[in-house]
Design a protein around this motif. Sequence first.
Motif, short mmCIF file in Angstrom:
data_model
loop_
_atom_site.label_atom_id
_atom_site.label_comp_id
_atom_site.label_asym_id
_atom_site.label_seq_id
_atom_site.Cartn_x
_atom_site.Cartn_y
_atom_site.Cartn_z
N TYR A 246 0.83 -1.51 0.20
CA TYR A 246 0.08 0.10 0.15
C TYR A 246 0.75 1.16 -0.04
O TYR A 246 0.46 2.14 -0.82
CB TYR A 246 -0.63 -0.13 1.29
N SER A 247 1.55 1.07 0.90
CA SER A 247 2.84 2.15 0.98
C SER A 247 3.47 2.40 -0.61
O SER A 247 3.95 3.83 -0.35
CB SER A 247 3.86 2.08 2.01
N ARG A 248 4.54 0.87 -0.88
CA ARG A 248 4.08 1.84 -2.17
C ARG A 248 3.84 2.09 -3.18
O ARG A 248 4.25 2.76 -4.22
CB ARG A 248 4.91 0.12 -2.65
N ARG A 249 2.37 1.81 -2.98
CA ARG A 249 1.45 2.21 -4.10
C ARG A 249 1.38 3.30 -3.91
O ARG A 249 0.52 4.80 -4.79
CB ARG A 249 1.03 1.44 -4.74
N TYR A 250 0.97 4.37 -2.93
CA TYR A 250 -0.21 4.71 -2.37
C TYR A 250 0.48 6.32 -1.64
O TYR A 250 -0.59 6.78 -0.88
CB TYR A 250 -1.68 4.71 -2.43
N GLY A 251 1.06 5.56 -1.20
CA GLY A 251 2.25 6.31 -0.30
C GLY A 251 2.65 7.44 -0.25
O GLY A 251 3.47 7.29 -1.47
#
Length: 319
Positions: A246-251
């Motif tokens: 999640y962090s990689r794509r939307y952080g």
Amino acid sequence: MKKHLLSAGDLTRDDAVRVLDTAAELLGVAQRPIKKLPTLRGRTVVNLFFEDSTRTRISFEAAAKRLSADVINFSAKGSSVSKGESLKDTALTLQAMGADAVVIRHHFSGAPHRLAAAGWTNGAVVNAGDGTHEHPTQALLDAFTMRSHLMPDGGTGNDLQGKNVTIVGDVLHSRVARSNALLLHTLGANVTLVAPPTLLPVGVDAWPVETSYDLDDSLEKADAVMMLRVQRERMNASFFPTEREYSRRYGLDTTRMNRLPDHAIVLHPGPMNRGMEITADVADSGRSVIVEQVTNGVAVRMAVLYLLVGGATNEEEGS
């Protein structure tokens, strides 16, 4: 304005600008040696919180006290609610104590509307967050913060016409996203919601927004980016593979922040999951206005209470 503030959608453009302009005038109270105005002296404001809160409850309490109102803080924990007392009976008790305004946060969506419509209280009802539905004063303070940075001369008297705002993250469970989508549209901004498909609600196509699954594509034209907290406490299923994914794509990290226009600002309604939806260096950067949002929140809530509890009555008495 109407008697109650239940939804950001209830505000017309003139209503919203009036709140923001009033907040701009009241913001200076925080810089005074004595942070008090006599505006609501003799009035009683009840903070009725059935759900945990730090920022919102303290912000409303500070706002009411700076207007010289008497404040009653109610928490469901340790009250008769734990014994089975209903919202109706709690409201009737508060009405018997002479509440002029009830600021309510509730875990059930629609509870503030029920309180306002049922006639259990004669005071103004302010929605401080209901379930996954709305949080109108948060949207107002976000708009106030954006206007002060993005509009000429701090934006007094202006809306956010033509500004591009990107809201990123857990839209499905976010009452902040819903209220911001409605209010920012009313103020003329272009709103883009960015989230995984699993975290966009059913019916989002009917909202006055654009949607995207790709954060990077939405950054270069953004005047403001708002990161939403991933609300694990409301999740009863797996909405994304891992926190790292999640962090990689939307952080929002420094690399992504540097893709923003030079004037763009970063917001977060709090509390933050540092390292997940936003990295620590971005949260503490010069573009971040997260702490300023807290300061502005008190001024905006002072404006709301003044206009609902003090302003209308004063106008009636003067007529």
